[in-house]
Design an enzyme around this catalytic site. Structure first.
Site, mmCIF file in Angstrom:
data_model
loop_
_atom_site.group_PDB
_atom_site.id
_atom_site.type_symbol
_atom_site.label_atom_id
_atom_site.label_comp_id
_atom_site.label_asym_id
_atom_site.label_seq_id
_atom_site.Cartn_x
_atom_site.Cartn_y
_atom_site.Cartn_z
ATOM 1 N N LYS A 180 -4.219 -6.390 5.953
ATOM 2 C CA LYS A 180 -4.459 -5.811 4.948
ATOM 3 C C LYS A 180 -4.893 -6.454 3.730
ATOM 4 C CE LYS A 180 -2.306 -1.840 2.171
ATOM 5 N NZ LYS A 180 -1.084 -1.305 1.725
ATOM 6 N N SER A 256 -1.667 3.562 2.338
ATOM 7 C CA SER A 256 -2.830 2.919 2.101
ATOM 8 C C SER A 256 -3.161 1.716 2.989
ATOM 9 C CB SER A 256 -2.605 2.042 0.426
ATOM 10 O OG SER A 256 -1.348 1.009 0.570
ATOM 11 N N SER A 280 3.206 3.065 3.282
ATOM 12 C CA SER A 280 1.947 2.914 3.529
ATOM 13 C C SER A 280 1.506 1.919 4.804
ATOM 14 C CB SER A 280 1.273 1.741 2.405
ATOM 15 O OG SER A 280 1.538 2.443 1.306
#
Length: 553
Positions: A180, A256, A280
């Site tokens: 990420k 996210s 997330s």
């Protein structure tokens, strides 16, 4: 609940302009906060509890069943070997296995490399071709923010040479892992899903978890797309495109850690790394039909992670299978930096998934008020978490936001940051008092139950609005529904895992979540593995098979 519709396109632009105006904006913000019950439940509420600022937990011997303990001081490759020794013998997956869709695992890749059926370099080349195909106008999956073909091929070549010599570092050697874009990982900038943050905060070193993975021979293949600054739950990024759900590219992937979930779901990597500050990791894992593991707060080093939410966020694992989540968890757990408090260095226990003895007498509680176990003030805790994560995010960015041209931010990020800027010190302190109260409530629950079982999300993946692709969206209602069951893992620092259990009427994945006591990852992984063993899986519409000669259409 806030009384605003889902906003995209011109509506969100007008709303943002009004919100950012001095006079009318302040009045509107006051009304929004009041309508959201923040004033009633937090701002002006009275609490007897003192605040709890960081959800750290002392080590407790939980006497978990069917585990092995990793000896202190082991290196990441040695910890991975311990995890491998705990797994059942996994038969080689064949093309004739049609009863249920199966993903290639870390073990499958390692076997293929060892048997010279394929090399890490060949897999890397197929990966790059797949990423290129996924970016064409017909798909526009928006998996990555950045990836470096030269670096990927170089690392793959080095791994190939190690296999040719019969000297792979670990089973992770040559395995592709995505990261990420909230985690430092050279040679890539860390953008946090923005177009500007990497310019004012350069990435100069790998995060601790990335160092652990590299020491095992894993190949880091790039930085995955994410919701801008982690400020939303849809995974729609106006700068880099929406991370589309491989099960239906017209629908969201969740945020996210959206890109990390989609690359695993689509077969590009068996594992990806994310950060879980408000579900997330678990949320996009559930929406994309894969496994999402969030360890206990403090289990994995947060060094090298953007400090958006330092008392809530935790590095987590997204994987195609429970076994792969366990292997990766073993690689990144423990071995905390010397500046980490000793109290946060408990032993790491590995579940013996190969054991023929099943774990027994596990007491489960449903995560619903008045059913078997009462968990009061769920909505109050959600709002307290919202104030905490918002306050910490705004505080970490405040000095940079003062100098930033707001045009560089997406419209939904501007709305979120404007709302966050209104939270007061009293509201933040009251939120921490609620955290203390909820810690007590959950400790009482865990005296009666070993784990809490919930749906991972309150809704499955919903359609991407065409207006949201360019401008982002503000969708408080769906966001609250997506996140509500995951708050305890973040706000209270508990470990949690999401595992796929089925599909809705439209064929979109559904996740089941287990929340456990602090440091009970082994029991949670046992439970997730048991569910995995009795669940059938469907192949996503967008899927790349990197171990076959031909790409699956």
């Amino acid at each position: 609940m806030i009384l605003t519709p889902r906003m995209t396109g011109c509506v969100i632009k007008i709303f943002t302009w009004i919100l950012e105006s001095r006079l009318i904006g302040s009045m509107l913000l006051y009304l929004l906060v009041k309508a959201n019950l923040i004033h009633k439940l937090i701002s002006f509420a009275e609490f007897k509890e003192p605040p709890t600022y960081v959800p750290t937990h002392p080590w407790e011997d939980l006497e978990e069943q069917e585990i092995k303990t990793i000896k202190p001081g082991m290196s990441p490759p040695e910890q991975v070997e311990e995890a491998m020794d705990s797994l059942p013998i996994c038969p080689k997956m064949t093309e004739n296995c049609q009863h249920s869709f199966q993903r290639w695992t870390i073990q499958d890749y390692s076997r293929a490399y060892t048997a010279r059926e394929v090399t890490p370099l060949m897999v890397a080349e197929r990966f790059l071709a797949a990423v290129n195909e996924s970016s064409n106008p017909a798909l526009q999956m928006s998996f990555f923010i950045s990836y470096n073909p030269d670096d990927i091929l170089k690392k793959a070549h080095e791994s190939t040479l190690r296999y040719e010599k019969g000297e792979p570092i670990s089973i992770l050697d040559g395995v592709l892992i995505a990261v990420k874009d909230e985690i430092d990982c050279t040679p890539y900038p860390t953008t946090g899903g923005t177009t500007w943050l990497h310019k004012v905060r350069p990435c100069t070193d790998d995060a601790c978890c990335i160092k652990h993975l590299r020491s095992c021979g894993a190949i880091i293949v790039g930085k995955t797309n994410m919701h801008e600054l982690g400020l939303g739950t849809s995974g729609i990024n106006p700068h880099y495109g929406p991370s589309r759900n491989p099960y239906d590219p017209s629908k969201i992937s969740g945020g996210s850690s959206s890109g990390s979930a989609t690359v695993v779901s689509a077969g590009l990597c068996p594992v990806a790394i994310g950060v879980d500050g408000g579900g997330s990791v678990r949320m996009p894992a559930a929406l994309c039909g894969i496994v999402g593991l969030k360890p206990t707060f403090g289990r994995v080093s947060h060094s090298g992670v953007l400090p958006f939410n330092w008392t809530i966020g935790m590095v987590g694992v997204l994987a195609g299978t429970v076994e792969d989540a366990l292997i990766t968890y073993a690689a990144i757990s423990g071995n905390l930096p010397q500046n980490q408090p000793n109290s946060l260095q408990p032993r790491v226990d590995i579940p013996l998934l190969k054991s023929k003895n099943t774990i027994s007498n596990i007491k489960m509680a449903k995560y619903k008020e008045t059913v078997e176990v009462t968990i009061p003030e769920i909505e109050v805790m959600r709002l307290a978490h919202y104030i905490t994560i918002g306050s910490e995010c705004h505080a970490s960015l405040a000095s940079r936001l003062e100098k930033l041209n707001t045009a560089e931010l997406g419209w939904d990020a501007r709305v979120a940051l404007r709302v966050y800027s209104t939270f007061t010190s009293k509201e933040y302190l009251n939120a921490q008092r609620i955290r203390n109260r909820q810690l007590y409530i959950y400790k009482e629950i865990f005296k009666k139950a070993d784990i809490i079982v919930t749906p991972t999300t309150g809704v499955t993946a919903y359609p991407i609005d065409s207006d949201a692709i360019k401008n982002g969206e503000f969708d408080y209602v769906n966001g609250a529904a997506l996140i509500r069951y995951q708050i305890a893992g973040n706000f209270l620092g508990f470990p949690a895992v999401s595992v796929p259990v089925g599909y809705d009427k439209q064929g979109m994945p559904i996740g089941l979540q287990f929340i456990g006591r602090p440091w009970s990852e082994a029991t949670l992984i046992h439970m997730a593995y048991a569910v995995q063993e009795i669940t059938s899986h469907k192949k996503p519409k967008v899927f790349y098979d990197l171990l076959k000669k031909e790409q699956v259409e």
